[in-house]
Design a protein around this motif. Structure first.
Motif, PDB file in Angstrom:
ATOM      1  N   VAL A  78       1.015  -1.132  -0.115  1.00 36.53           N
ATOM      2  CA  VAL A  78      -0.119  -0.032  -0.075  1.00 36.53           C
ATOM      3  C   VAL A  78       0.944   1.204  -0.022  1.00 36.53           C
ATOM      4  O   VAL A  78       1.864   1.375   0.743  1.00 36.53           O
ATOM      5  N   ILE A  79       0.753   2.211  -0.947  1.00 34.09           N
ATOM      6  CA  ILE A  79       1.472   3.401  -0.902  1.00 34.09           C
ATOM      7  C   ILE A  79       0.472   4.512  -0.840  1.00 34.09           C
ATOM      8  O   ILE A  79      -0.860   4.400  -1.549  1.00 34.09           O
ATOM      9  N   HIS A  80       1.050   5.748  -0.828  1.00 30.36           N
ATOM     10  CA  HIS A  80       0.237   6.870  -0.827  1.00 30.36           C
ATOM     11  C   HIS A  80       0.633   7.933  -1.612  1.00 30.36           C
ATOM     12  O   HIS A  80       1.677   8.410  -1.388  1.00 30.36           O
ATOM     13  N   ALA A  81      -0.125   8.405  -2.571  1.00 36.16           N
ATOM     14  CA  ALA A  81       0.094   9.561  -3.325  1.00 36.16           C
ATOM     15  C   ALA A  81      -0.390  10.812  -2.815  1.00 36.16           C
ATOM     16  O   ALA A  81      -1.113  10.676  -1.767  1.00 36.16           O
ATOM     17  N   LEU A  87      -3.685  18.318  -0.527  1.00 36.46           N
ATOM     18  CA  LEU A  87      -2.245  17.611  -0.069  1.00 36.46           C
ATOM     19  C   LEU A  87      -2.958  16.590   0.970  1.00 36.46           C
ATOM     20  O   LEU A  87      -2.056  16.106   1.935  1.00 36.46           O
ATOM     21  N   GLU A  88      -4.020  15.843   0.801  1.00 35.65           N
ATOM     22  CA  GLU A  88      -4.397  14.718   1.373  1.00 35.65           C
ATOM     23  C   GLU A  88      -3.790  13.215   0.636  1.00 35.65           C
ATOM     24  O   GLU A  88      -3.539  13.634  -0.586  1.00 35.65           O
ATOM     25  N   ALA A  89      -3.744  12.330   1.363  1.00 29.85           N
ATOM     26  CA  ALA A  89      -3.181  11.149   0.629  1.00 29.85           C
ATOM     27  C   ALA A  89      -4.148  10.401  -0.086  1.00 29.85           C
ATOM     28  O   ALA A  89      -5.299  10.268   0.150  1.00 29.85           O
ATOM     29  N   ASP A  90      -3.877   9.918  -1.267  1.00 31.09           N
ATOM     30  CA  ASP A  90      -4.678   9.143  -2.313  1.00 31.09           C
ATOM     31  C   ASP A  90      -3.985   7.667  -2.189  1.00 31.09           C
ATOM     32  O   ASP A  90      -2.939   7.625  -2.529  1.00 31.09           O
ATOM     33  N   GLU A  91      -4.874   6.649  -1.645  1.00 32.34           N
ATOM     34  CA  GLU A  91      -4.206   5.353  -1.769  1.00 32.34           C
ATOM     35  C   GLU A  91      -4.074   4.609  -3.019  1.00 32.34           C
ATOM     36  O   GLU A  91      -5.023   4.512  -3.909  1.00 32.34           O
ATOM     37  N   ILE A 136       6.164   3.026 -10.268  1.00 30.57           N
ATOM     38  CA  ILE A 136       5.151   3.541  -9.655  1.00 30.57           C
ATOM     39  C   ILE A 136       5.539   4.506  -8.468  1.00 30.57           C
ATOM     40  O   ILE A 136       5.345   5.452  -8.007  1.00 30.57           O
ATOM     41  N   ILE A 137       6.215   3.498  -7.654  1.00 32.00           N
ATOM     42  CA  ILE A 137       6.862   4.149  -6.198  1.00 32.00           C
ATOM     43  C   ILE A 137       7.614   5.348  -6.693  1.00 32.00           C
ATOM     44  O   ILE A 137       7.464   6.467  -5.818  1.00 32.00           O
ATOM     45  N   ASP A 138       8.597   5.264  -7.508  1.00 31.46           N
ATOM     46  CA  ASP A 138       9.371   6.634  -7.824  1.00 31.46           C
ATOM     47  C   ASP A 138       8.718   7.697  -8.195  1.00 31.46           C
ATOM     48  O   ASP A 138       8.949   8.485  -7.774  1.00 31.46           O
ATOM     49  N   LYS A 139       7.676   7.170  -9.054  1.00 31.82           N
ATOM     50  CA  LYS A 139       7.027   8.687  -9.532  1.00 31.82           C
ATOM     51  C   LYS A 139       6.150   9.166  -8.536  1.00 31.82           C
ATOM     52  O   LYS A 139       6.059  10.462  -8.435  1.00 31.82           O
ATOM     53  N   VAL A 140       5.457   8.323  -7.654  1.00 27.39           N
ATOM     54  CA  VAL A 140       4.648   8.792  -6.529  1.00 27.39           C
ATOM     55  C   VAL A 140       5.690   9.810  -5.445  1.00 27.39           C
ATOM     56  O   VAL A 140       5.280  10.907  -5.302  1.00 27.39           O
ATOM     57  N   VAL A 141       6.751   9.338  -5.375  1.00 27.82           N
ATOM     58  CA  VAL A 141       7.758   9.842  -4.390  1.00 27.82           C
ATOM     59  C   VAL A 141       8.267  11.176  -5.063  1.00 27.82           C
ATOM     60  O   VAL A 141       8.221  12.230  -4.475  1.00 27.82           O
ATOM     61  N   ASP A 142       8.542  11.270  -6.446  1.00 25.52           N
ATOM     62  CA  ASP A 142       9.048  12.610  -7.181  1.00 25.52           C
ATOM     63  C   ASP A 142       7.786  13.353  -6.854  1.00 25.52           C
ATOM     64  O   ASP A 142       8.348  14.558  -7.057  1.00 25.52           O
ATOM     65  N   ASP A 143       6.742  12.808  -7.110  1.00 20.10           N
ATOM     66  CA  ASP A 143       5.541  13.990  -7.395  1.00 20.10           C
ATOM     67  C   ASP A 143       5.398  14.557  -5.675  1.00 20.10           C
ATOM     68  O   ASP A 143       4.537  15.405  -5.531  1.00 20.10           O
ATOM     69  N   TYR A 144       6.090  14.208  -4.686  1.00 20.67           N
ATOM     70  CA  TYR A 144       5.938  14.951  -3.258  1.00 20.67           C
ATOM     71  C   TYR A 144       6.669  16.103  -3.196  1.00 20.67           C
ATOM     72  O   TYR A 144       6.567  17.020  -2.486  1.00 20.67           O
TER      73      TYR A 144
END
Length: 322
Positions: A78-81, A87-91, A136-144
């Protein structure tokens, strides 16, 4: 909505295959995406894929923290975008095995869509479910990063106060910024812990060769947490500074009022004393009584001003500037 993409052994990419055809031996690996699925589509997770009921329950219910669970021939992550508007988390839920990856999300996730659209690229044809999970994880983290950079700029603007705003307006901005930083921290810190578990787990043997890539994502998360903490500390310092300025201004106002009250208190007493309507007051009959009382009042005022000056009260006013 359920959509699928399959990579054939001859490197052909085929989209939207029926689920029954995904068992074809000619398929090297496939990706099935559940986007805002209906109740009937959710049942496919158990009826077709045979995923564990607890994992399916986590998909249906919002999981407060990113997590990693291991099952017999797949693992569930489970990861959170981050939604940039709220600024809320999307699972985003991922079921990853050696031959497939199944993603589940109730809201649109642009990072996942970007990876989906890159499947047709030549480099993606050489990938596998584990590589897609990493992307996917890398893209999600970069979008932080963009929201944090935006908040960092806001903190600097508040610190410089280039718009010449009042302290009340600045304090409102500071509290809003800190609230948004806390939202981001509640999402990013658990993601950091998840990546640490991924790179430290001995059960993910298939990821050993990609360890350095996940380590890079973990380093990005460490940097993000440091940026958030640094901005929270800076905003806290700004808040304390403005509170000190506000308190100092209040002290100077109270000091001014105290000086004025102290000076006028004996003058008010004298004026009140001789303003009483008694018939026999000897001082009232004197030819120069009025001038004498005025002189005494002036002498008291000058004496008290000199006394306050010697006490340093006026130096306090001179040395403090808002």
């Amino acid at each position: 909505m359920i959509r699928s993409v399959a990579i054939m052994k001859d490197k052909e990419v085929r989209y939207d295959l029926p689920l029954e055809e995904l068992k074809n031996d000619q398929i090297q690996w496939f990706w099935v995406d559940f986007h805002a699925p209906t109740d009937d589509e959710v049942k496919v997770l158990s009826s077709y894929f045979k995923f564990h009921p607890l994992a399916i329950e986590d998909c249906i219910e919002f999981v407060q923290r990113p997590k990693l669970d291991f099952y017999d021939d797949y693992f569930f992550i489970v990861i959170h975008a981050i939604n940039h508007e709220t600024l809320e988390a999307d699972e985003v839920d991922l079921f990853v095995s050696s031959r497939s990856i199944v993603s589940f999300h109730k809201k649109p996730v642009k990072e996942l869509l970007a990876i989906w659209n890159r499947i047709e690229n030549e480099k993606s044809l050489k990938s596998n479910p584990m590589q897609i999970m990493y992307q996917i994880i890398d893209k999600v983290v970069d979008d932080y990063f963009p929201p944090i950079y935006k908040l960092e700029d806001l903190v600097n603007q508040v610190e410089d106060n280039t718009s010449d705003q009042t302290i009340s307006e600045l304090m409102e901005q500071v509290f809003d910024i800190r609230s948004e930083l806390n939202k981001l921290r509640r999402t990013i810190v658990p993601m950091r812990d998840l990546l640490y578990r991924i790179i430290s787990s001995s059960r993910l043997n298939s990821m050993k060769e990609k360890h350095i890539y996940f380590q890079d994502v973990y380093d990005h998360l460490l940097k993000l947490v440091e940026m958030i903490d640094a901005n929270r500390e800076l905003s806290s310092d700004i808040r304390d500074s403005y509170l000190s300025i506000s308190s100092d201004r209040m002290n100077r106002v109270m000091m001014t009022l105290t000086v004025m009250s102290s000076i006028f208190l004996p003058l008010t007493f004298i004026a009140g004393l001789y303003g009483m309507n008694f018939r026999y007051m000897p001082e009232l009959t004197g030819e120069y009584s009025y001038y004498i009382v005025l002189g005494i009042m002036a002498l008291i005022s000058v004496g008290m001003i000199w006394f306050f000056y010697k006490m340093g009260w006026f130096r306090f006013h001179k040395g403090t500037k808002l």
